[in-house]
Design a protein around this motif. Structure first.
Motif, PDB file in Angstrom:
ATOM      1  N   MET A   1       0.811  -1.213   0.000  1.00 18.12           N
ATOM      2  CA  MET A   1       0.000   0.000   0.000  1.00 18.12           C
ATOM      3  C   MET A   1       0.848   1.267   0.000  1.00 18.12           C
ATOM      4  SD  MET A   1      -3.135  -1.072   2.571  1.00 18.12           S
ATOM      5  CE  MET A   1      -2.160  -1.638   3.980  1.00 18.12           C
ATOM      6  N   ALA A   2       2.143   1.133  -0.233  1.00 20.01           N
ATOM      7  CA  ALA A   2       3.065   2.260  -0.044  1.00 20.01           C
ATOM      8  C   ALA A   2       2.761   3.453  -0.935  1.00 20.01           C
ATOM      9  CB  ALA A   2       4.504   1.795  -0.270  1.00 20.01           C
ATOM     10  N   TYR A   3       2.247   3.220  -2.134  1.00 19.78           N
ATOM     11  CA  TYR A   3       1.972   4.321  -3.057  1.00 19.78           C
ATOM     12  C   TYR A   3       0.512   4.769  -3.002  1.00 19.78           C
ATOM     13  CZ  TYR A   3       6.544   3.276  -5.123  1.00 19.78           C
ATOM     14  OH  TYR A   3       7.888   3.056  -5.327  1.00 19.78           O
ATOM     15  N   THR A   4      -0.224   4.332  -1.992  1.00 19.32           N
ATOM     16  CA  THR A   4      -1.648   4.667  -1.873  1.00 19.32           C
ATOM     17  C   THR A   4      -1.885   5.544  -0.648  1.00 19.32           C
ATOM     18  OG1 THR A   4      -2.394   2.881  -0.384  1.00 19.32           O
ATOM     19  CG2 THR A   4      -2.072   2.324  -2.724  1.00 19.32           C
ATOM     20  N   SER A   5      -3.099   6.021  -0.519  1.00 16.94           N
ATOM     21  CA  SER A   5      -3.469   6.837   0.640  1.00 16.94           C
ATOM     22  C   SER A   5      -3.554   6.011   1.914  1.00 16.94           C
ATOM     23  CB  SER A   5      -4.816   7.523   0.381  1.00 16.94           C
ATOM     24  OG  SER A   5      -5.839   6.566   0.174  1.00 16.94           O
ATOM     25  N   GLN A   6      -3.535   4.679   1.793  1.00 18.77           N
ATOM     26  CA  GLN A   6      -3.582   3.816   2.964  1.00 18.77           C
ATOM     27  C   GLN A   6      -2.189   3.452   3.494  1.00 18.77           C
ATOM     28  OE1 GLN A   6      -6.493   0.638   3.180  1.00 18.77           O
ATOM     29  NE2 GLN A   6      -7.547   1.401   1.367  1.00 18.77           N
ATOM     30  N   ALA A   7      -1.155   4.043   2.929  1.00 19.85           N
ATOM     31  CA  ALA A   7       0.191   3.809   3.464  1.00 19.85           C
ATOM     32  C   ALA A   7       0.213   4.136   4.949  1.00 19.85           C
ATOM     33  CB  ALA A   7       1.198   4.666   2.708  1.00 19.85           C
ATOM     34  N   ASN A   8       0.908   3.301   5.721  1.00 26.08           N
ATOM     35  CA  ASN A   8       0.863   3.440   7.187  1.00 26.08           C
ATOM     36  C   ASN A   8       2.275   3.351   7.766  1.00 26.08           C
ATOM     37  OD1 ASN A   8       0.344   3.273   9.953  1.00 26.08           O
ATOM     38  ND2 ASN A   8      -1.530   2.081   9.656  1.00 26.08           N
ATOM     39  N   PRO A   9       3.046   4.436   7.694  1.00 26.36           N
ATOM     40  CA  PRO A   9       4.418   4.410   8.224  1.00 26.36           C
ATOM     41  C   PRO A   9       4.491   4.032   9.699  1.00 26.36           C
ATOM     42  CG  PRO A   9       4.072   6.357   6.874  1.00 26.36           C
ATOM     43  CD  PRO A   9       2.728   5.730   7.053  1.00 26.36           C
ATOM     44  N   THR A  10       3.503   4.464  10.500  1.00 21.79           N
ATOM     45  CA  THR A  10       3.513   4.157  11.937  1.00 21.79           C
ATOM     46  C   THR A  10       3.456   2.652  12.174  1.00 21.79           C
ATOM     47  OG1 THR A  10       2.434   6.263  12.455  1.00 21.79           O
ATOM     48  CG2 THR A  10       2.336   4.530  14.135  1.00 21.79           C
TER      49      THR A  10
END
Length: 487
Positions: A214-223
């Motif tokens: 999901m890294a390139y989407t709005s659901q990317a979650n770095p936390t």
């Protein structure tokens, strides 16, 4: 164990030979059956698809192999002309076999308060749904596997399924951690022998893969990704299905070997120059682990789809996949885990420690292929062809990781390589004549029937599913993007 394997392959043969399976019922899961045997059958069903159909399709789409000039069995794949009948058997096997069996294991495990077996079945089911939605996009998920309660399950979109899979994994982990009952299935779990420590590590690694997809989407979650990196509890041994016979025995061998090499005569898959030249140009000893030499004891490949230039040559004139009767089918490897961690560190932690994870990814790739640490270190060390070069540009740094990941997944997990090159665009697909195989480039198949510059991103829904599920409408083209393909 011999009786378990016989039982497993009997179930696989029954399922694979059935032409009209109903994906809402599973004739191979009798009520009251021992869940340990059903888990074995589910793992075997998944391995049959991952190591058979998806190894073949993924090998073409990732440019590990191409169709030889002397054969035409898979021209539909090599020309990007796959139709709606292409995935019928795969779809039926996954839903009626693997996923239904795993649902049975989950239900019985929950009834028995066997939180360990429940976790194993949940993880395998999540892994399988991930592969399906990455390949087809929207699929039956929330209403799937309900039997006669719902014979036309709706399709859920991938951006809904992914968070649901992560929640499912987290729920199963919480259930296990609250009441840590070791799985009772023992060695009937042929992947990790019910070692719960290994399965918890598998859970964390699978979650990391889902988050990075999901890294390139709005659901990317770095936390969430950084929390997994901090915990640092990822797989330390390859998750693989490895109970195949070392001798040539029908239906007891690696599924790619069984079909492509044994039954079809080893005439349909020859090395693509995209990968073979990458290995050759970089003096990479993995070439002999991945490909067998031709009849002249040399390595030889053709550019993807370039049949016309070699029309008089048979398959034996080229290098071919080095898959043996007992080659395991891999779900997740330590190499892949390290490349995932390297990418995560580059994206979300300023790249600190990414070099070590990158080097570990290459090293463990060599070890999985049966090579040595010294051989890997020669290439990743100072001045080596694969030396990691830090970069302030995130994409430049990630490219190094993804090219090596592609080189490490050949005949380990071909379809995963396709997903990753589709997501990240590395290795790049370039115009024929401009490619640089040494650094890692792909080309559009020279046989392509698609409009210029286009390649497949998905598969059509199977005809069987279109005919029996009123909620499934066929997609317009193989070039429709999966939801996470946003780069």
């Amino acid at each position: 164990m011999k009786n378990i394997i016989r039982f497993l392959f009997l179930l696989i043969m029954i399922t694979s030979c059935e032409e009209d399976l109903n994906i809402n019922t599973n004739p191979n899961t009798p009520v009251g059956a021992d869940k340990s045997f059903i888990l074995t059958a589910a793992e075997g069903s998944l391995a049959t698809i991952m190591g058979g159909y998806l190894t073949n399709v993924g090998g073409f789409l990732s440019q590990y192999h191409t169709q030889p000039p002397s054969a035409s069995q898979y021209l539909d794949i090599d020309t990007y002309n796959m139709n709606a009948d292409h995935a019928n058997r795969m779809w039926n096997e996954i839903y009626a076999g693997c996923l239904n069996d795993l649902s049975y294991v989950k239900q019985v495990s929950d009834d028995e308060n066997d939180t360990g077996s429940y976790l194993i079945a949940t993880l395998l089911q999540s892994y399988t749904f991930q592969v399906l939605t990455d390949l087809f996009g929207s699929i039956p998920y929330s209403e799937a596997l309900l039997g006669e309660q719902n014979i036309s399950p709706k399709l859920d979109e991938g951006d809904v399924i992914y968070p649901a899979l992560i929640n499912s994994i987290d729920d199963a982990l919480a259930k296990y951690n609250t009441n840590p009952v070791s799985s009772t299935v023992g060695t009937q779990d042929v992947i990790y022998s019910a070692n719960m420590s290994d399965w918890v590590k598998f859970a964390n690694t699978l979650k990391l893969k889902l988050y990075l997809r999901m890294a390139y989407t709005s659901q990317a979650n770095p936390t969430a990704v950084n929390a997994l990196l901090t915990a640092n509890n990822f797989i330390t041994s390859d998750a693989k299905f490895s109970v195949y016979s070392a001798t040539q025995e029908e239906d007891k061998n690696n599924p790619f070997y069984d079909v492509q090499i044994d039954r079809l005569g080893d005439v349909n898959n020859i090395a693509s120059a995209s990968l073979l030249n990458f290995y050759t140009d970089n003096s990479d000893p993995r070439i002999d682990a991945v490909y067998r030499k031709n009849t002249s004891n040399l390595h030889r490949a053709i550019d993807q789809g370039d049949r016309g230039s070699f029309a008089s040559l048979v398959a034996g004139a080229f290098s071919r996949p080095n898959i043996k009767p007992n080659t395991p089918v891999y779900l997740l490897t330590v190499s892949e885990s390290n490349f995932l961690q390297a990418e995560a560190l580059i994206r979300y932690a300023s790249g600190v420690g990414a070099d070590a994870k990158y080097n570990a990814g290459v090293l463990n790739s060599f070890l999985t292929y049966g090579l040595t640490a010294a051989q890997a270190n020669t290439l990743t060390g100072t001045g080596g062809a694969y030396q990691y070069v830090p970069s302030a540009n995130i994409e430049t740094a990630i490219r190094q990781v993804m090219v090596q990941k592609w080189a490490s997944l050949a005949y380990i997990n071909n379809i995963e390589a396709f997903f990753e090159l589709t997501r990240t665009k590395y290795p790049e697909i370039v115009t024929f004549g401009t490619q640089n195989y040494t650094i890692g480039n792909l080309i559009i198949s020279k046989n392509s029937i698609l409009p210029a510059g286009q390649t497949p991103k998905t598969l059509f829904y199977p005809t069987d599913e279109i005919n029996r599920n009123k909620n499934v409408n066929q997609k317009d083209a193989l070039t429709e993007k999966i939801w996470w393909d946003q780069k």
